[in-house]
Scaffold this motif. Structure first.
Motif, short mmCIF file in Angstrom:
data_model
loop_
_atom_site.label_atom_id
_atom_site.label_comp_id
_atom_site.label_asym_id
_atom_site.label_seq_id
_atom_site.Cartn_x
_atom_site.Cartn_y
_atom_site.Cartn_z
N LEU B 248 -6.95 -8.97 4.23
CA LEU B 248 -8.40 -8.83 4.13
C LEU B 248 -9.10 -10.11 4.56
O LEU B 248 -8.51 -11.19 4.53
CB LEU B 248 -8.77 -8.49 2.68
CG LEU B 248 -8.20 -7.16 2.18
CD1 LEU B 248 -8.67 -6.90 0.76
CD2 LEU B 248 -8.59 -6.02 3.10
N LEU B 347 -11.10 -2.22 8.07
CA LEU B 347 -10.45 -2.81 6.91
C LEU B 347 -9.00 -2.33 6.83
O LEU B 347 -8.07 -3.12 6.61
CB LEU B 347 -11.23 -2.39 5.65
CG LEU B 347 -11.25 -3.34 4.48
CD1 LEU B 347 -11.76 -4.70 4.90
CD2 LEU B 347 -12.15 -2.78 3.37
N ALA B 351 -5.62 -4.63 7.34
CA ALA B 351 -4.63 -4.75 6.27
C ALA B 351 -3.26 -4.29 6.73
O ALA B 351 -2.23 -4.80 6.26
CB ALA B 351 -5.08 -3.94 5.06
#
Lengths: 571, 571
Positions: B248, B347, B351
């Motif tokens: 992140l 996101l 990740a």
């Protein structure tokens, strides 16, 4: 057709009757030139004779080329102040070079003006609004008054700006003696008293009006003489002008090293511009009084030649002096012959009697500057602006304050910038009026100001400003807002009688407005489009897109839009 | 009434039918965000992951506050370019500090925008004319294309301006290999070909229109994947993105030393202003297409918050991207939910799969920038201006050239300055029309354009511009000149229907004109004075001095001036 050299004009038409007036005026002029020349040379940080040198050839040059009959060009407050500021800022130069550098400032700023005058750049003077000129002159007068304070109270100071002058006075506040301040107060009182009452008093005791006025004019020289005599008789401890070389002005060619000259260029440009503006605004004031016209390009060249003449005869930057010009005018100067004669008087004085001036007290000279400069403070523009358009009053005040705080160059730039910003700001949110018919006529007026008849379904809006990038969004939004309050509207009529131009950004904005309205089923019509605007709109292809029509008058548009008949296309 | 947070508005009104559109648009957006994020981070002189970080929280922030439904805020060409220029100019700072400084630029330029948006300073955007915006965007696009040249041909360069980039290319011209240029040419051809034919071709072979278009949109990602695979399969010697940390975005508070921060303030202000202008002009283009309105103050705040978000999550200055916004719009984004979903996709990718991007060739990424940026070059404004108003066309060209030669900040200042100067110049020599009566009507028109009846002894002049300091002398001189050609004139009638304001300088000019004319026995009359102008004139005392009268209309003035009857005073 005017001849290209004014002198030829006034010499050709010269009338014997004017000669006596010009001789009297020339004598008056000399009475101002001598003390002012000395005082302004000292203000510029130079030895006093430079002021006398700058009162001869420059005066003759302006007389030959200038377009104003009464303007007195020569040593003046503002260019002296700027010269002092430039010289004080040159840390790497020995003070012995100051006379040469001051002459170089005059020579090159003169050259610049001649070139720009030849290129007809005099129009730049039109971009100075009266609040800017008024604020600038008032601020400069205050600044010059402040720079006289050290001489008036008898301390040494070469400060050319308000802050360092005040700091200098503060630093020596314990060493002040009473002599100089007392002399200054007495001289100032005498000068103001003479100006107010002398001529009147002389006339009352039986002197002919003309002679009385002439004595009144001569008063400053008389007061100065008395003050000098009193100082020497009483042995007052005040500073004197000191030794002056006797003889004609030297012929020199002031040429600084090329690197230094390049460093001086911004200062030279500033002196050229400010001197021109200062001089031109005085010329205009006089021209207005005398019903003459002054040509800015010729003024630029004339002032340039006068400065070049000052540069090659040991002088320093010159300009028009308001007090001398006003005195010259009052003394009845008919033509520039008064100036030429005054220059010749100066030559005689310089050759024969320069030594006398060594005895004059500095404080007394400063008093003559104070009296001359106080007349420059003119608040009538400020008063008018305060009542008529508050924004212009603030521009006056900001310009005046900037002279004191930031110097003359920044003040002019600020003033011009604020004037333009104010103009753009004012035009960026224009007045829009919804118009209706004055009953029984073909005239349409603002519904909020007149009792008019409205037509349902039509929103007729008069746009009171040219459309351009800074206001098109405001106008579009306002029209859409008015439309929202009248959801029954089928047609919007823009009355463009006050729209003098539509730029590319505004054209795109109108295009968007037209498209937006027609999607809502509202037609956009135009009326009273001006010829030059219509020519451009035709070329742009916008008229083909327009959902409505273009009408000759609001009246014919309103008659047609309401009815199902065909509109009268004038495309 | 609009709610103050847009998100509440679109969430409240959200329709299930829009969801599928927004999901599809979000997938398209991601396909643009990934390569552009990497490429713009490299353009800014940062490591590639910064571009991915800057594509998450800023996107969500704009979605919540911004007023445009399709605008895609995130990594963009112009702020990246400016960031690179700022970082390259900091000689005293170690490159290890660059990520922190770039984040600080985002944070503080964002803060500045939020403050100015709160103060409702968004109106400054109105002072940008379409030629300035057009020239600026076109010039910036060319500059960005130039900065891509090193990556396209496979050399190292951190040059942020055209001159140093060209110098760098020239210096290494002998070390160039064929691999990168060949890859670039192939990628560019593939990208342009896909854009032109892919969707059409897929539809022709039977794919549903919607799916075909979607594949067309996805083409860049497909081309990039193929290019990367080919590079690795063939072992081509080209530069790759290199290692990317998985995980992140970090939460940081970038705080340079206070002295450095102060030095950076001008750059921060410039990024804030230019980023806003850039983003706002894209928002307007979209709003026009979608018939929405954008609020400049809310845009300023939204963009500011997006930048602050970029600053605290390891990003760099963000702005709207034209290519992404256009793709988003084409992909059918209904609301900012598309942006929020895209950020969530990002996101997940970050990740789970960041490592994959290490394998992308730099040249290929640059190709995606080239394709995106070429769409910004829009010459339609230039073409329109060239036909409609040549001056505006020159302003477009000057602004574009200034971007390349002097940088983006100076170019905007130059463009705005030129626009204002052009406006003032145009209004400083206004059109004056001598008007006569359209036979049988109450209308008066320019005698040079219409067949009209003139009335002897009266000179009726319509002044087609507001009167102010820059044109009053021109207008006075022109009137006096017209009068000289008609020595039988007894009355001058100024028709002020197009005069929307008279400033203090112009009032003084009118006063002088009135005095000058009455000394020649000519009366000065006014007609069709607008309400706001009349209000001011009444206050000024000018109407009492006026030798003639003020008339409601030109027609009533003309009827009365010719006859010995009393004029109809409306004062």
């Amino acid at each position: 057709m005017e001849s290209s050299f004014k002198v030829l004009g006034w010499l050709r038409d010269y009338r014997r009757a004017d000669l006596w007036d010009d001789v009297v005026a020339s004598a008056t002029l000399v009475m101002f030139l001598v003390p002012q020349g000395l005082a302004y040379a000292l203000l510029a940080g130079l030895s006093p004779q430079a002021g006398l040198y700058a009162s001869i050839l420059p005066v003759i040059c302006y007389a030959i080329v200038g377009s104003s009959a009464a303007l007195s060009v020569g040593p003046a407050a503002l260019p002296s102040l700027m010269t002092a500021a430039v010289l004080a800022g040159l840390s790497q130069v020995a003070p012995s070079q100051y006379p040469m550098l001051a002459a170089a400032l005059a020579l090159f700023s003169g050259l610049l003006r001649v070139v720009f005058g030849g290129l007809r750049f005099g129009f730049v003077a039109n971009y100075l609004s009266s609040p800017v000129v008024g604020g600038f002159v008032t601020g400069s007068a205050l600044l010059i008054l402040l720079t006289q304070v050290p001489n008036l109270i008898g301390i040494e100071s070469h400060a050319a700006d308000a802050q360092s002058m005040l700091a200098r006075v503060w630093a020596v506040r314990h060493e002040l003696s009473w002599a100089s301040p007392a002399l200054s107060v007495a001289t100032l009182l005498a000068l103001f008293a003479c100006r107010a009452w002398l001529a009147k008093g002389l006339r009352r005791i039986g002197l002919a009006a003309r002679a009385a006025d002439l004595f009144g004019k001569a008063a400053p020289l008389f007061v100065i003489t008395v003050a000098a005599a009193a100082v020497h008789a009483l042995g007052l401890p005040v500073k004197l002008v000191g030794a002056l070389p006797q003889g004609l002005p030297p012929l020199t060619w002031p040429m600084p090293q090329i690197g230094l000259l390049i460093d001086l260029m911004p200062a030279i440009a500033a002196i050229a511009l400010i001197g021109f503006i200062d001089s031109y605004s005085i010329a205009q004031v006089l021209a207005l009084k005398r019903r003459e016209t002054v040509n800015p390009n010729r003024e630029l060249v004339a002032l340039g030649l006068a400065n070049m003449a000052a540069g090659v005869t040991g002088g320093f930057p010159v300009s028009a002096s308001f007090s001398r010009s006003a005195a010259n005018e009052l003394a009845g100067a008919r033509t520039q012959l008064a100036g030429v004669l005054a220059a010749l008087w100066m030559l005689v004085i310089l050759a024969a009697a320069a030594g006398l001036f060594a005895l004059l007290p500095l404080a007394t000279l400063s008093c003559t500057i104070v009296v001359a400069v106080i007349q420059l403070i003119d608040l009538s523009v400020l008063r008018l602006a305060w009542r008529y358009e508050r924004g212009d009053a603030w521009i006056f005040l900001a310009t005046a304050a900037a002279v004191l705080v930031a110097g003359v160059v920044d003040a002019v730039l600020l003033g011009v910038g604020l004037s333009l910003a104010h103009f753009v700001w004012r035009t960026s949110s224009p007045h829009l009026a919804e118009v209706g018919r004055v009953p029984g006529s073909e005239h349409y007026r603002n519904r909020l100001r007149h009792a008019v008849e409205m037509q349902p379904g039509v929103l007729a809006i008069r746009v009171d400003e040219s459309l351009y990038f800074a206001n098109i969004r405001f106008v579009s939004d306002a029209i859409v807002g008015m439309l929202r309050q009248r959801p029954d509207t089928r047609s919007v009529l823009l009355v463009l009688s006050a729209v003098n131009a539509i730029d590319v950004s505004a054209l795109q904005g109108l295009r968007d407005l037209n498209r937006g309205l027609s999607e809502q089923g509202v037609a956009l019509h135009l009326a009273e489009v001006k010829g030059p605007v219509m020519d451009r709109l035709r070329q742009s292809g916008f008229l083909a897109e327009l959902s409505g029509a273009v009408h000759l008058s609001t009246h014919s548009a309103m008659r047609l839009i309401g009815t199902p008949a065909e509109p009268d296309y004038v495309i």
